[in-house]
Design a protein around this motif. Sequence first.
Motif, short mmCIF file in Angstrom:
data_model
loop_
_atom_site.label_atom_id
_atom_site.label_comp_id
_atom_site.label_asym_id
_atom_site.label_seq_id
_atom_site.Cartn_x
_atom_site.Cartn_y
_atom_site.Cartn_z
N ALA A 186 39.24 69.51 42.98
CA ALA A 186 39.17 67.75 43.33
C ALA A 186 39.00 67.11 42.15
CB ALA A 186 37.87 67.76 44.24
N ASP A 187 38.08 67.36 41.30
CA ASP A 187 38.08 66.72 39.94
C ASP A 187 39.61 66.60 39.23
OD1 ASP A 187 35.19 66.00 40.46
OD2 ASP A 187 34.74 67.60 38.93
N LEU A 188 40.11 67.91 39.13
CA LEU A 188 41.37 68.07 38.58
C LEU A 188 42.53 67.11 39.29
CD1 LEU A 188 41.41 71.75 37.23
CD2 LEU A 188 41.24 69.71 35.84
N ALA A 189 42.46 67.23 40.72
CA ALA A 189 43.50 66.63 41.45
C ALA A 189 43.09 64.80 41.23
CB ALA A 189 43.23 66.83 42.89
N ALA A 190 42.12 64.33 41.20
CA ALA A 190 41.47 63.09 40.77
C ALA A 190 42.11 62.50 39.44
CB ALA A 190 40.17 62.72 40.98
#
Length: 131
Positions: free
Chosen positions: A23-27
């Motif tokens: 999720a952090d990488l997608a953001a």
Amino acid sequence: MAHLETRESALDEQAGQIRSAMADLAARLRELDAEIENLRVTRKTLQTVPRPGPAAEQPPRPEMPDHPAYQQILTTPADTDRPMRARDICQALDLPILPKTTEGIRSKLKRLVARGILTDSEPGLFARPGT
């Protein structure tokens, strides 16, 4: 059985950490994509702006001779609003009024005319341009 529950719990925890990291990488990926798009728009906008034409060049300033006599000569016509003769400049500079001196000043004045620093409105009359 206890071992399976412990292993399942550990795997759930790892999966949760990976989901959180994803999720952090997608953001972060969305932020980078937005920045890339902004740069593309900026490049496209800059390419449509017309390039400035060549700047209006100022005419080159005439090159002043190095000898101090030219500086003295140039201060004399600047003090008056009228054209002066070589003899008048000799008198203003407190030089002896001899043919040798007058001809030396006249030749310097002609050099200044040739360089565009002075003008000669009539033969023998020298002045700054515009006077």
